[in-house]
Design a protein around this motif. Structure first.
Motif: not given
Length: 157
Positions: A19-33, A35-42, A114-120
Motif C-alpha cells: 500500500r505504501t509503494l502504491i500510494d507513493d506511486l500514485h502521488a508521483e504519477l499525479a505530479r507527473q500529469g 492525477p486520475d490514475m487509480r490502483p485498479m487502473y494499473g 525504480d525510484d521507490l525501490r532506491a528510496t527503500w
C-alpha cells in the motif's frame, strides 16, 4: 513467553508495504500529469498490454466479470488511457488498446517504481532490501504478474 510478533501481523505488514509503494506511486504519477490514475487502473493497463485485448479476455485476466471490466474500460477511455476499436483480424471482435497516454503512464510507473525501490534501499540498506526480495521470491509463486488481484479481492476467485 515468545517475543515473536503475532502471525496475523505478517500479511498486514506485507500489505502495508504494498500500500505504501502504491500510494507513493500514485502521488508521483499525479505530479507527473496522471492525477486520475487509480490502483485498479494499473492492473487493467498491465492486463491490456501493448497488444491490446478484448473486454471478455480482460475480465478473465483480472478475475472479474466482463461487465466490471467493461465499466473500468469505459472510465479509462473517458480519461484518455485506452481506446476501443475493431480487431484487424476479426471485425466482430472489439479490442481495447492503450493510447499514447496509457503507454506513457506505464513507462512513468516503471521509472517511479525504480525510484521507490532506491528510496527503500537507502532507508533500510541495499543488502537488506535484496535479502527481503530474495526471501519473498522463495515464499511466493514464480509468476511475477498475477493480475487477477482485483477479482481475488472481490471474491471472484
Amino acid at each position: 513467553m515468545s517475543t515473536d510478533p503475532p502471525g496475523f501481523e505478517l500479511p498486514l505488514r506485507l500489505f502495508l508495504g504494498f500500500r505504501t509503494l502504491i500510494d507513493d506511486l500514485h502521488a508521483e504519477l499525479a505530479r507527473q500529469g496522471h492525477p486520475d490514475m487509480r490502483p485498479m487502473y494499473g492492473f487493467v493497463l498491465q492486463a491490456i498490454g501493448i497488444r491490446g485485448t478484448t473486454a471478455a479476455d480482460l475480465g478473465r485476466t483480472l478475475g472479474v466479470s466482463k461487465q466490471a471490466a467493461g465499466k473500468t474500460v469505459d472510465n479509462l477511455e473517458r480519461l484518455g488511457y485506452v481506446q476501443r476499436g475493431s480487431d484487424p483480424h476479426d471485425a466482430r471482435r472489439k479490442t481495447v488498446r492503450l493510447t499514447e497516454r496509457g503507454v506513457d503512464c506505464l513507462a512513468r510507473s516503471a521509472r517511479i517504481f525504480d525510484d521507490l525501490r532506491a528510496t527503500w534501499a537507502k532507508t533500510i540498506g541495499e543488502d537488506r532490501l535484496r535479502a527481503l526480495e530474495s526471501d519473498l521470491r522463495q515464499v511466493t509463486p514464480p509468476a511475477l504478474f498475477h493480475l487477477d488481484v482485483p477479482g481475488w479481492f472481490n471474491g471472484y476467485q
